[in-house]
Design an enzyme around this catalytic site. Structure first.
Site, PDB file in Angstrom:
ATOM      1  N   GLU A   1       0.812  -1.218   0.000  1.00  0.00           N
ATOM      2  CA  GLU A   1       0.000   0.000   0.000  1.00  0.00           C
ATOM      3  C   GLU A   1       0.846   1.269   0.000  1.00  0.00           C
ATOM      4  O   GLU A   1       0.459   2.277  -0.608  1.00  0.00           O
ATOM      5  CB  GLU A   1      -0.948  -0.016   1.207  1.00  0.00           C
ATOM      6  CG  GLU A   1      -2.094  -1.000   1.085  1.00  0.00           C
ATOM      7  CD  GLU A   1      -1.687  -2.436   1.328  1.00  0.00           C
ATOM      8  OE1 GLU A   1      -2.483  -3.348   1.011  1.00  0.00           O
ATOM      9  OE2 GLU A   1      -0.559  -2.665   1.844  1.00  0.00           O
TER      10      GLU A   1
ATOM     11  N   HIS B   1     -11.486  -6.522   8.203  1.00  0.00           N
ATOM     12  CA  HIS B   1     -12.201  -6.175   6.968  1.00  0.00           C
ATOM     13  C   HIS B   1     -13.487  -5.411   7.267  1.00  0.00           C
ATOM     14  O   HIS B   1     -14.447  -5.496   6.506  1.00  0.00           O
ATOM     15  CB  HIS B   1     -12.538  -7.445   6.167  1.00  0.00           C
ATOM     16  CG  HIS B   1     -11.338  -8.191   5.680  1.00  0.00           C
ATOM     17  ND1 HIS B   1     -10.674  -9.101   6.467  1.00  0.00           N
ATOM     18  CD2 HIS B   1     -10.681  -8.152   4.500  1.00  0.00           C
ATOM     19  CE1 HIS B   1      -9.653  -9.615   5.790  1.00  0.00           C
ATOM     20  NE2 HIS B   1      -9.628  -9.048   4.601  1.00  0.00           N
TER      21      HIS B   1
END
Length: 342
Positions: free
Chosen positions: A84, A153
């Site tokens: 990322e 998540h």
């Protein structure tokens, strides 16, 4: 050049420039399809727009970018490594080179390795460069509860970034809002974090939020939307939480309580004027979001409205939020700020 003329009453919040209201035919759509449509339009209109992220060339884990590589080529729709920080750094480089960077972080929970690049490079670049450089960047990322995501998540991360000057933060509640706000975010001169409630990706919206204009349109960043007018209390939320507030308003109406429901839409800059005007009318405010209560963005809204509306308040401002725990797996419905809790 000079800034466009604006209403002096909106000098403290709200968008500097108002896009025209969407017109033309609409079609019933899901949020993920509306996002795909926005990406398609942005790339058609801007030959320097580049889409990249983990698996996006294959359509993405949620299929938001499906078909884009086939239409625009592998030079404009690119997979990125599972890194990322590298994705955010690549966005900076693209932007400085004159491209429009449209990045995807596969889940908002995994954006934190890129935190340094976002807050110390992307957010500051235009300021330190006197307005030039890394501004034309939007980072999309699925966020919030999905029903089975547990702690890795399901997080709502907007408040982590709301503390950083130089970023805009957007969270849509439905397909129509997702398309218009995403197109506005891609074209905005400032970097924008665009968080998408993933549980809504394939939700069937039976109301007007599911009727998406088929053409190119933008919705203004920095402007809240009053989706139900009321007289007794103001309910403020964003993303998935808006539908819970509407359901709570329905339940309250059965008891004779009139609720005004406002979708904030843009977390930064947030539309303090709209909330202030509503609370001065109703005298009460509940702010609700999925993120934990402590240091959540609801705290910022609450203190600002107390400063502006102190003499108009008839009850303490209240927050109905996620609890100060990790996001649970088996007990998700007990963690979320439900209709009953609101």
């Amino acid at each position: 050049g000079p800034l466009p003329a604006m209403d002096a009453k909106r000098a403290l919040s709200g968008p500097r420039k108002m896009p025209p209201k969407p017109t033309g035919p609409t079609q019933r759509n899901t949020m993920v399809a509306a996002i795909n449509d926005a990406l398609t339009i942005a790339m058609e209109k801007d030959p320097k727009a580049i889409v990249f992220g983990e698996d996006v060339a294959f359509g993405g884990v949620f299929r938001a970018s499906v078909g884009l590589r086939e239409k625009f080529g592998e030079g404009r729709v690119m997979n990125a490594p599972v890194a990322e920080q590298a994705i955010a750094g690549f966005a900076v480089g693209l932007s400085v080179a004159g491209y429009t960077a449209i990045a995807e972080m596969q889940f908002a929970d995994y954006i934190f390795p890129a935190f340094d690049q976002i807050v110390n490079e992307i957010a500051k670049y235009r300021y330190r460069n006197a307005g030039g450089g890394a501004g034309n960047i939007v980072i999309r990322s699925p966020c919030s509860a999905v029903g089975h995501g547990s702690m890795y998540h399901s997080q709502s991360v907007e408040s982590y970034f709301a503390h950083c000057p130089g970023l805009k933060i957007v969270i849509p509640r439905g397909p129509k809002q997702a398309k218009g706000l995403l197109l506005a975010a891609i074209r905005d001169p400032d970097p924008v974090l665009f968080f998408e409630p993933k549980v809504l990706y394939r939700h069937i919206f039976e109301n007007a939020d599911g009727d998406v204009p088929m053409g190119d349109y933008e919705l203004p960043l920095g402007q809240a939307e009053t989706i139900r007018e009321g007289t007794d209390i103001t309910l403020v939320g964003w993303g998935t939480q808006v539908s819970r507030l509407e359901a709570a308003a329905d339940r309250a109406a059965a008891d004779g309580i009139s609720c005004e429901v406002i979708d904030l839409q843009t977390i930064i800059p947030w539309d303090v004027d709209a909330i202030e005007a509503s609370v001065k009318k109703t005298g009460r405010l509940i702010v609700s979001h999925e993120a934990p209560s402590t240091n959540g963005f609801g705290a910022e809204i609450g203190i600002k409205i107390q400063e502006r509306c102190f003499l108009h308040l008839q009850a303490p401002i209240t927050r109905v939020c996620g609890f100060d725990t990790h996001f649970p797996y088996a007990w998700e419905e007990f963690y979320l700020p439900s209709v009953a809790r609101v």
